[in-house]
Design an enzyme around this catalytic site. Structure first.
Site, PDB file in Angstrom:
ATOM      1  N   MET A 200       0.849  -1.189   0.000  1.00 45.70           N
ATOM      2  CA  MET A 200       0.000   0.000   0.000  1.00 45.70           C
ATOM      3  C   MET A 200       0.882   1.235   0.000  1.00 45.70           C
ATOM      4  SD  MET A 200      -3.225   0.984   2.263  1.00 45.70           S
ATOM      5  CE  MET A 200      -4.583   0.493   1.251  1.00 45.70           C
TER       6      MET A 200
ATOM      7  N   VAL B 173       1.455   3.018  -5.391  1.00 37.84           N
ATOM      8  CA  VAL B 173       0.464   2.381  -6.269  1.00 37.84           C
ATOM      9  C   VAL B 173      -0.669   1.763  -5.440  1.00 37.84           C
ATOM     10  CG1 VAL B 173       0.096   0.617  -8.041  1.00 37.84           C
ATOM     11  CG2 VAL B 173       2.243   1.930  -8.014  1.00 37.84           C
TER      12      VAL B 173
ATOM     13  N   ALA C  21      -1.934   2.333  -2.541  1.00 40.85           N
ATOM     14  CA  ALA C  21      -2.883   3.258  -1.902  1.00 40.85           C
ATOM     15  C   ALA C  21      -3.926   3.734  -2.908  1.00 40.85           C
ATOM     16  CB  ALA C  21      -2.126   4.451  -1.309  1.00 40.85           C
TER      17      ALA C  21
ATOM     18  N   GLU D 269      -0.434  -5.721 -16.819  1.00 45.47           N
ATOM     19  CA  GLU D 269      -0.518  -4.547 -17.688  1.00 45.47           C
ATOM     20  C   GLU D 269       0.284  -3.368 -17.138  1.00 45.47           C
ATOM     21  OE1 GLU D 269      -2.322  -3.953 -20.893  1.00 45.47           O
ATOM     22  OE2 GLU D 269      -0.717  -2.525 -20.558  1.00 45.47           O
TER      23      GLU D 269
ATOM     24  N   VAL E   5       4.430  -2.372 -17.620  1.00 45.53           N
ATOM     25  CA  VAL E   5       5.100  -1.631 -18.706  1.00 45.53           C
ATOM     26  C   VAL E   5       4.348  -0.336 -18.968  1.00 45.53           C
ATOM     27  CG1 VAL E   5       5.956  -1.698 -21.073  1.00 45.53           C
ATOM     28  CG2 VAL E   5       5.763  -3.821 -19.768  1.00 45.53           C
TER      29      VAL E   5
ATOM     30  N   ILE F 269      -0.412   3.205 -20.015  1.00 40.56           N
ATOM     31  CA  ILE F 269      -0.541   2.932 -21.457  1.00 40.56           C
ATOM     32  C   ILE F 269      -0.821   1.432 -21.644  1.00 40.56           C
ATOM     33  CG2 ILE F 269       0.562   3.095 -23.713  1.00 40.56           C
ATOM     34  CD1 ILE F 269       2.462   5.195 -22.560  1.00 40.56           C
TER      35      ILE F 269
ATOM     36  N   GLY G 299       6.801  10.183  -6.673  1.00 39.86           N
ATOM     37  CA  GLY G 299       6.366   8.773  -6.680  1.00 39.86           C
ATOM     38  C   GLY G 299       6.657   8.042  -7.977  1.00 39.86           C
TER      39      GLY G 299
ATOM     40  N   ASP H  67      15.129  -0.765 -14.914  1.00 38.57           N
ATOM     41  CA  ASP H  67      13.660  -0.772 -14.995  1.00 38.57           C
ATOM     42  C   ASP H  67      13.223  -0.813 -16.466  1.00 38.57           C
ATOM     43  OD1 ASP H  67      10.912  -0.043 -13.601  1.00 38.57           O
ATOM     44  OD2 ASP H  67      11.138   1.343 -15.286  1.00 38.57           O
TER      45      ASP H  67
ATOM     46  N   LYS I 270      11.235  -3.799 -18.746  1.00 41.37           N
ATOM     47  CA  LYS I 270      10.080  -3.536 -19.615  1.00 41.37           C
ATOM     48  C   LYS I 270      10.385  -3.969 -21.055  1.00 41.37           C
ATOM     49  CE  LYS I 270       8.591   0.231 -16.628  1.00 41.37           C
ATOM     50  NZ  LYS I 270       8.801   1.638 -16.272  1.00 41.37           N
TER      51      LYS I 270
HETATM   52  P1  NDP Z   1       6.250   1.703  -2.695  1.00 37.16           P
HETATM   53  O1  NDP Z   1       7.636   1.537  -2.220  1.00 37.16           O
HETATM   54  O2  NDP Z   1       5.635   3.050  -2.688  1.00 37.16           O
HETATM   55  O3  NDP Z   1       5.274   0.732  -1.892  1.00 37.16           O
HETATM   56  C1  NDP Z   1       5.628  -0.576  -1.515  1.00 37.16           C
HETATM   57  C2  NDP Z   1       4.592  -1.140  -0.583  1.00 37.16           C
HETATM   58  O4  NDP Z   1       4.961  -2.470  -0.279  1.00 37.16           O
HETATM   59  C3  NDP Z   1       4.485  -0.390   0.755  1.00 37.16           C
HETATM   60  O5  NDP Z   1       3.130  -0.291   1.123  1.00 37.16           O
HETATM   61  C4  NDP Z   1       5.234  -1.296   1.722  1.00 37.16           C
HETATM   62  O6  NDP Z   1       4.710  -1.279   3.057  1.00 37.16           O
HETATM   63  C5  NDP Z   1       4.911  -2.653   1.144  1.00 37.16           C
HETATM   64  N1  NDP Z   1       5.926  -3.638   1.535  1.00 37.16           N
HETATM   65  C6  NDP Z   1       7.265  -3.546   1.434  1.00 37.16           C
HETATM   66  N2  NDP Z   1       7.844  -4.653   1.914  1.00 37.16           N
HETATM   67  C7  NDP Z   1       6.837  -5.456   2.320  1.00 37.16           C
HETATM   68  C8  NDP Z   1       6.782  -6.734   2.917  1.00 37.16           C
HETATM   69  N3  NDP Z   1       7.891  -7.437   3.190  1.00 37.16           N
HETATM   70  N4  NDP Z   1       5.569  -7.285   3.210  1.00 37.16           N
HETATM   71  C9  NDP Z   1       4.432  -6.588   2.943  1.00 37.16           C
HETATM   72  N5  NDP Z   1       4.424  -5.366   2.371  1.00 37.16           N
HETATM   73  C10 NDP Z   1       5.613  -4.811   2.079  1.00 37.16           C
HETATM   74  O7  NDP Z   1       6.234   1.100  -4.185  1.00 37.16           O
HETATM   75  P2  NDP Z   1       5.314   1.533  -5.424  1.00 37.16           P
HETATM   76  O8  NDP Z   1       3.902   1.547  -5.021  1.00 37.16           O
HETATM   77  O9  NDP Z   1       5.902   2.721  -6.076  1.00 37.16           O
HETATM   78  O10 NDP Z   1       5.597   0.319  -6.432  1.00 37.16           O
HETATM   79  C11 NDP Z   1       5.037  -0.953  -6.212  1.00 37.16           C
HETATM   80  C12 NDP Z   1       5.266  -1.822  -7.449  1.00 37.16           C
HETATM   81  O11 NDP Z   1       4.643  -1.202  -8.575  1.00 37.16           O
HETATM   82  C13 NDP Z   1       6.732  -2.020  -7.845  1.00 37.16           C
HETATM   83  O12 NDP Z   1       6.890  -3.308  -8.386  1.00 37.16           O
HETATM   84  C14 NDP Z   1       6.948  -0.985  -8.950  1.00 37.16           C
HETATM   85  O13 NDP Z   1       7.950  -1.346  -9.853  1.00 37.16           O
HETATM   86  C15 NDP Z   1       5.589  -1.028  -9.618  1.00 37.16           C
HETATM   87  N6  NDP Z   1       5.253   0.151 -10.368  1.00 37.16           N
HETATM   88  C16 NDP Z   1       5.367   1.394  -9.785  1.00 37.16           C
HETATM   89  C17 NDP Z   1       5.034   2.524 -10.486  1.00 37.16           C
HETATM   90  C18 NDP Z   1       5.169   3.885  -9.894  1.00 37.16           C
HETATM   91  O14 NDP Z   1       5.029   4.867 -10.648  1.00 37.16           O
HETATM   92  N7  NDP Z   1       5.406   4.021  -8.576  1.00 37.16           N
HETATM   93  C19 NDP Z   1       4.562   2.434 -11.880  1.00 37.16           C
HETATM   94  C20 NDP Z   1       4.458   1.091 -12.401  1.00 37.16           C
HETATM   95  C21 NDP Z   1       4.811   0.011 -11.665  1.00 37.16           C
HETATM   96  P3  NDP Z   1       4.720   0.044   3.976  1.00 37.16           P
HETATM   97  O15 NDP Z   1       3.626   0.907   3.389  1.00 37.16           O
HETATM   98  O16 NDP Z   1       4.417  -0.449   5.313  1.00 37.16           O
HETATM   99  O17 NDP Z   1       6.073   0.663   3.807  1.00 37.16           O
HETATM  100  N1  HSE Z   2      10.015   3.792 -11.836  1.00 39.33           N
HETATM  101  C1  HSE Z   2       9.198   3.564 -12.987  1.00 39.33           C
HETATM  102  C2  HSE Z   2       9.381   4.713 -13.950  1.00 39.33           C
HETATM  103  C3  HSE Z   2       7.758   3.445 -12.586  1.00 39.33           C
HETATM  104  O1  HSE Z   2       9.948   5.736 -13.563  1.00 39.33           O
HETATM  105  O2  HSE Z   2       8.966   4.582 -15.101  1.00 39.33           O
HETATM  106  C4  HSE Z   2       6.855   3.069 -13.731  1.00 39.33           C
HETATM  107  O3  HSE Z   2       7.085   1.761 -14.141  1.00 39.33           O
END
Ligand code: NDP
Ligand code: HSE
EC number: 1.1.1.3
Length: 446
Positions: free
Chosen positions: A27, A30, A32, A144, A147, A151, A202, A216, A220
């Site tokens: 959470m 992404v 959240a 989806e 990548v 999009i 973010g 990264d 992709k």
């Molecule tokens: P964040 O670092 O913001 O969030 C990670 C979440 O995972 C947090 O809620 C964290 O908990 C939780 N977490 C970490 N370790 C554990 C664990 N051991 N057990 C349970 N929960 C855990 O990452 P993002 O949301 O940015 O990214 C998540 C995924 O989405 C990644 O694979 C990323 O590559 C992908 N992604 C991200 C994009 C972006 O723009 N951010 C775009 C496309 C893909 P806590 O809240 O307690 O810290």
């Molecule tokens: N860290 C990645 C980026 C998130 O900047 O494109 C989206 O996959």
């Protein structure tokens, strides 16, 4: 359940009107947004799916963090237990990393849950293993969001272009590096400040090295090449160079010559010396002419060009990073997976029937922009030209700027193989009159 509703359900469906249980793993940026949108759009999702969705639990690493709007009883640190719960049908993995989410995703698939993940690093490293587990369990594995975030390029390759032959896929697939390069070019921001801002917004990965070193984008590229060429390409198969060595001077020089520097992912079919067809996937900084559409892809936006035999050239543009855009893609997959849970059936698995061989990076041909400091005296240019001529590489343009005793020489080549270019640079560096090869940046052939 009404009789007419039950009639629309295949063998393994829960039946129309049944509730679909969701386990949300992560959470952060992404997760959240996924949680918020599931609740805000619950009524519409129920109609689209054929039954309501309900979040059964949310796995996080720290349950004491404030999470407005999230009932405390949903939070857990025991993700393993959550994915195995009887009342969970679809697991959404948005934690990130490779080893831990791999364990969780495999456990979920083995327990018969469909999985939606945004995790490109995981998919690019373990696609075969995950696909086999999904197949064995007869469930969906969707990615989806992995990548280019919002999009819908994965669905487009998997479904819309399934009747065509893809020749090349190229574009900007990392929002963080595009944001940094754009800020350095348009506002003169420092690399460090631009990266800090991309992290604050973010866009960056938990460890932004994955963004700036091109990892990264390479994940992709591996996913795009696998889907486009029906051939398994993994992260390790992708040649990868990031942007950490790009300087303000490189950007200024590119600008002056009419180019922007972009980090491109390029996946293409190549004909080998043996006449066979090969595939190559690579990621590297690339000079893009200012008038090319990719040069105006700014901030964290992504853009992907697909060249297909029958469809011709297609371009996809949109938000490539950030919580909301990524949640859109995740939720599209959640609706798809939930629909299959309700009505039965599953999406076809990724097909790698073509199993094309992978071309060595040395065989790839492209044009090069080479920036050197050389002695400003007679005969230097001839000596340098000979190095290129000996390797059979012809020069397209040569530009010289005086800098006192030293001249700056910028050479742009015609298309040449990586292997030959490597030899040329090594030879140039041995010439006494070449003081430094400052940079070698590729120009895209497309
Ligand atoms: P964040 O670092 O913001 O969030 C990670 C979440 O995972 C947090 O809620 C964290 O908990 C939780 N977490 C970490 N370790 C554990 C664990 N051991 N057990 C349970 N929960 C855990 O990452 P993002 O949301 O940015 O990214 C998540 C995924 O989405 C990644 O694979 C990323 O590559 C992908 N992604 C991200 C994009 C972006 O723009 N951010 C775009 C496309 C893909 P806590 O809240 O307690 O810290
Ligand atoms: N860290 C990645 C980026 C998130 O900047 O494109 C989206 O996959």
């Amino acid at each position: 359940m009404a009789e007419n509703q039950a009639a629309t359900t295949y063998g393994n469906g829960k039946g129309a009107g049944a509730t679909v249980g969701i386990a949300l793993l992560g959470m952060g940026t992404v997760g959240a947004e996924v949680f918020r949108l599931i609740h805000e759009n619950a009524a519409d999702f129920a109609q689209r799916i054929g039954g309501p969705v309900e979040v059964r639990g949310v796995a996080v690493s720290d349950t004491s963090k404030p999470r407005p709007g999230v009932p405390a009883e949903l939070l857990t640190t025991d993700a393993h237990a959550l994915v195995q719960r009887e009342d969970v049908d679809v697991v959404v993995e948005v934690i990130g990393g490779i080893d831990y989410p791999r364990e969780l995703v495999l456990a979920a698939l083995n327990a018969g849950k469909s999985v939606v993940t945004a995790n490109k690093a995981l998919v690019a490293a373990h696609a075969d293993e995950l696909a086999a587990a999904a197949d064995a369990a007869g469930v969906d594995l969707f990615f989806e969001a992995a990548v280019a975030a919002a999009i819908p390029v994965v669905g487009m390759l998997r479904r819309s272009l399934a009747g065509d032959k893809i020749k090349r896929i190229s574009g900007i697939v990392n929002g963080t590096t595009n944001f940094i390069l754009d800020a350095m070019e348009s506002t003169g921001a420092s690399y460090e400040d631009a990266l800090a801002e991309a992290t604050r917004l973010g866009y960056a990965e938990a460890d932004p090295t994955a963004d700036v070193e091109g990892h990264d984008a390479a994940s992709k590229a591996a996913i795009l090449a696998s889907l486009g060429f029906y051939t398994r390409v993994t992260f390790d198969d992708v040649h990868c160079e990031g942007i950490s060595s790009i300087t303000a001077a490189d950007i200024a020089a590119a600008n002056q010559a009419g180019y922007s520097i972009k980090l491109l992912a390029i996946c293409e079919r190549l004909e080998g010396e043996d006449g066979r067809e090969y595939v190559n996937a690579r990621v590297h900084p690339t000079l893009v002419p200012k008038e090319h559409p990719l040069a105006s892809v700014n901030q964290s936006y992504n853009a992907i060009f697909v060249e297909a035999e029958a469809a011709g050239s297609l371009m996809f543009y949109g938000n490539g990073a950030g919580g909301n855009p990524t949640a859109s893609a995740v939720l599209g997959d959640v609706v798809g997976a939930a629909r299959n849970k309700v009505h039965g059936g599953r999406a076809p698995e990724d097909n790698t029937y073509a199993a094309l061989p992978l071309a060595d990076f040395g065989q790839v041909s492209t044009r090069y922009h080479i920036d050197m400091d050389v002695a400003d005296r007679t005969g230097v240019l001839a000596a340098i030209s000979n190095v290129f001529a000996d390797a059979g590489v012809s020069l397209r343009t040569v530009r010289q700027e005086d800098r006192g005793d030293v001249a700056r020489l910028i050479v742009v080549t015609h298309s040449a193989r990586e292997k030959d270019l490597e030899d040329i640079v090594a030879r140039l560096e041995t010439l006494a009159d070449v003081h430094a090869v400052n940079s070698v940046i590729r120009l895209d052939n497309a």
